[in-house]
Motif scaffolding. Structure first.
Motif, PDB file in Angstrom:
ATOM      1  N   LEU A  96       0.875  -0.961   0.008  1.00 45.25           N
ATOM      2  CA  LEU A  96      -0.140  -0.032   0.003  1.00 45.25           C
ATOM      3  C   LEU A  96       0.903   1.284  -0.038  1.00 45.25           C
ATOM      4  O   LEU A  96       0.271   2.267  -0.453  1.00 45.25           O
ATOM      5  CB  LEU A  96      -0.833   0.021   1.268  1.00 45.25           C
ATOM      6  N   THR A 102      -2.723   1.282  -6.053  1.00 49.57           N
ATOM      7  CA  THR A 102      -3.302   1.282  -4.537  1.00 49.57           C
ATOM      8  C   THR A 102      -4.557   2.371  -4.528  1.00 49.57           C
ATOM      9  O   THR A 102      -5.164   1.993  -3.812  1.00 49.57           O
ATOM     10  CB  THR A 102      -2.189   2.024  -3.618  1.00 49.57           C
ATOM     11  N   THR A 105      -6.540   5.876  -0.680  1.00 49.42           N
ATOM     12  CA  THR A 105      -7.166   4.970   0.335  1.00 49.42           C
ATOM     13  C   THR A 105      -8.102   5.584   1.179  1.00 49.42           C
ATOM     14  O   THR A 105      -8.079   6.854   1.691  1.00 49.42           O
ATOM     15  CB  THR A 105      -5.785   4.781   0.999  1.00 49.42           C
ATOM     16  N   HIS A 106      -9.307   4.764   1.170  1.00 46.76           N
ATOM     17  CA  HIS A 106     -10.104   5.110   1.962  1.00 46.76           C
ATOM     18  C   HIS A 106      -9.978   4.942   3.647  1.00 46.76           C
ATOM     19  O   HIS A 106      -9.329   4.091   3.893  1.00 46.76           O
ATOM     20  CB  HIS A 106     -11.620   4.282   1.603  1.00 46.76           C
ATOM     21  N   THR A 109     -10.369   1.233   4.756  1.00 48.06           N
ATOM     22  CA  THR A 109      -9.599   0.446   4.157  1.00 48.06           C
ATOM     23  C   THR A 109      -8.928  -0.435   5.132  1.00 48.06           C
ATOM     24  O   THR A 109      -8.848  -1.700   5.108  1.00 48.06           O
ATOM     25  CB  THR A 109      -8.688   0.802   3.013  1.00 48.06           C
ATOM     26  N   LEU A 113      -9.526  -4.371   6.176  1.00 43.22           N
ATOM     27  CA  LEU A 113      -8.489  -5.158   5.684  1.00 43.22           C
ATOM     28  C   LEU A 113      -8.081  -6.248   6.771  1.00 43.22           C
ATOM     29  O   LEU A 113      -8.077  -7.426   6.694  1.00 43.22           O
ATOM     30  CB  LEU A 113      -7.361  -4.766   5.191  1.00 43.22           C
ATOM     31  N   LEU A 146     -14.960  -3.725   1.211  1.00 38.49           N
ATOM     32  CA  LEU A 146     -13.781  -3.371   0.493  1.00 38.49           C
ATOM     33  C   LEU A 146     -14.353  -3.201  -0.833  1.00 38.49           C
ATOM     34  O   LEU A 146     -13.517  -2.483  -1.569  1.00 38.49           O
ATOM     35  CB  LEU A 146     -12.885  -4.649   0.780  1.00 38.49           C
ATOM     36  N   GLY A 150     -15.122   2.181  -2.982  1.00 36.42           N
ATOM     37  CA  GLY A 150     -14.577   2.768  -4.035  1.00 36.42           C
ATOM     38  C   GLY A 150     -15.588   3.710  -4.474  1.00 36.42           C
ATOM     39  O   GLY A 150     -15.293   4.575  -5.009  1.00 36.42           O
ATOM     40  N   VAL A 239      -5.363  -5.043  -1.975  1.00 37.49           N
ATOM     41  CA  VAL A 239      -6.698  -5.792  -1.697  1.00 37.49           C
ATOM     42  C   VAL A 239      -6.738  -7.084  -2.472  1.00 37.49           C
ATOM     43  O   VAL A 239      -7.323  -8.146  -2.177  1.00 37.49           O
ATOM     44  CB  VAL A 239      -7.960  -4.833  -1.532  1.00 37.49           C
TER      45      VAL A 239
END
Length: 484
Positions: A96, A102, A105-106, A109, A113, A146, A150, A239
């Motif tokens: 990441l 990548t 990144t939220h 995330t 994960l 996940l 997005g 991911v």
């Protein structure tokens, strides 16, 4: 109660809480995420060491003894899978830090994960059938999150496909668990194994068939595997690598644990049926890979194909087959995750996952071409890489049992796997780029990606050059199963 036995759940669960509470502080959140992944790796190493000394870690909850309390039991089989889970968690989080697909990144995330790691670790550690269902649910919820965070149209479409077909497996699993409890009076693995020989054959076959179908859906086996290649390609690379390495393998582990350890009187007809499902899974998966040009879709179909090899090991219903299954699973998790991470680096340098739109990388990045060949040729089964030994021991046992058709299908699939891997290499690395003025971007931040993919490639090489250590461990793990 052994605290070590519950570490596959408690460590990532604590990390979920910590990374959730620090969503407004990205740097601290990342630090806590990495710390949690490395802590899980340390606990996993301790679990393997303890299991290898024939001292499986055990914990029983609720103030009740076995078989009434919920039991965690981490034996050789579980410990090895928890260890490779921890390795994949460390690798994905380290990747990441690069900019190889990548994406932004939220804040959720990292919690999600680690939530996936909670579900995977719990599924491997539990010794209770209903608890296994619960951990499948945890994985499903975090995976859906996940897919969806997005917010793009293709990601939401993938979320729907992934959720609907996996929900079918979840409902079937819950009904099968209910049937097992109804006919045996137990949910604990050991208690079920003890009571199962007294269960009526028709009830036993019905319950095990229901469980097997549910696990095969989760594993991405033929014919209900369409959710996997239809959804995985929408995920960011770290991911995607984590999902590709772990999620379907939990389904395979559940098949192995159920048919070879818990339901010790499983009728031979179910092993026979599983063998043909494995052959079809191998064949249809590799045909999908040969058809596509998007690297992510090619590799997603190869997840399906390789699941077929692993299920074939279970279908052979022998200690040698069980050992080959574990060896193959561990090898494949590392190789498949590495391939997805490497093609993300290809995307960063060329701008596309479509093989028809890229090329010329060997001239500008020859080391990346070599990097790719290590896991690619291991997936094919070229000696002396880890995949060669994994396939050799599965097919050796199949031939020993006279399974000529299954062996022939597996060999044909290996040839088609070589074709699709060479298609990626020739199109992405060897041929010239379609745009004569193309040059790789100079600002690509790939140092973390190089480190992660190189480390995974070294693991593949180490297993391939000295397979006897992992084989001995796998044989010892197979000996601890109930067998037939």
């Amino acid at each position: 109660m052994s605290a070590l036995a519950v570490s596959p759940v408690l460590v990532p669960l604590a990390t979920v809480a910590a990374t959730t509470l620090t969503m407004g502080q990205p740097r601290l959140q990342r630090w806590l995420g990495h710390a949690g992944a490395w802590a899980l790796l340390g606990c996993a190493l301790a679990l393997v060491a303890q299991a290898a000394a024939d001292r499986p870690a055990q914990a029983v909850f609720g103030g009740w003894g076995v078989p009434f309390g919920i039991e965690f039991l981490v034996d050789r089989l579980s410990a090895a899978l928890v260890l490779v889970t921890a390795v994949m968690g460390v690798a994905s989080l380290a990747f990441l830090a690069s900019d190889a697909d990548t994406r932004p990144t939220h804040p959720l995330t990292l919690p999600l994960l680690h939530g996936v790691l909670v579900g995977v670790g719990g599924a491997f550690a539990t010794a209770d059938l209903f608890n296994l269902y619960v951990w499948f649910e945890v994985m499903l919820i975090c995976a859906v999150g996940l897919f969806a965070i997005g917010g793009r149209a293709d990601q939401l479409d993938a979320t729907f496909k992934y959720f609907v077909l996996n929900l079918l497996g979840t409902l079937l699993l819950l009904m099968a668990v209910g049937m097992v409890y109804a006919v045996s009076g137990h949910l604990n693995y050991g208690a079920i194994a003890h009571a199962w020989p007294q269960v009526a054959p028709w009830a036993s076959t019905l319950a095990v068939t229901g469980l097997l179908l549910a696990f095969l859906i989760k594993a991405g086996a033929f014919p209900l595997f369409a959710w996997l290649p239809a959804s995985y390609h929408t995920l960011p690379a770290p991911v995607l690598a984590l999902f590709a390495g772990l999620l379907t393998k939990v389904g395979v582990y559940a098949v192995l644990r159920a048919m070879r350890d818990v339901f010790v009187t499983t009728p031979d007809v179910l092993f026979e049926a599983l063998g043909w499902v494995a052959a079809a899974t191998m064949l249809f998966g590799v045909l999908g890979a040969a058809y596509h040009w998007d690297m992510r879709r090619i590799l997603a179909f190869h997840i399906v194909s390789q699941i077929g090899y692993i299920l074939l090991g279970v279908a052979l219903a022998s200690p040698a087959g069980d050992a080959a299954t574990l060896f193959y699973t561990l090898h494949h998790i590392v190789v498949k995750a590495n391939l997805f991470l490497i093609v993300a680096m290809v995307w960063r340098l060329t701008g596309s996952y479509d093989l028809r739109r890229i090329g010329g990388l060997y001239r500008t990045r020859p080391l990346l071409g070599v990097w790719f060949l290590v896991p690619a040729l291991s997936l094919v089964g070229i000696p002396p890489l880890s995949g060669f030994w994994a396939k050799l021991w599965v097919l050796q046992e199949a031939l020993h049992q006279g399974r000529i058709v299954w062996t022939g299908v597996a060999l044909l699939v290996s040839v088609l796997t070589l074709y699709s891997m060479m298609k990626i290499w020739m199109e992405a690395f060897w041929k010239a780029h379609p745009r004569p003025d193309w040059t790789p971007p100079a600002d690509a931040r790939l140092a973390p990606a190089w480190a992660v993919t190189g480390g995974l490639a070294l693991i593949t090489l180490a297993i391939g050059l000295q397979p006897e250590h992992l084989l001995a461990y796998s044989l010892a793990a197979a000996d601890t199963l109930g067998g037939r």
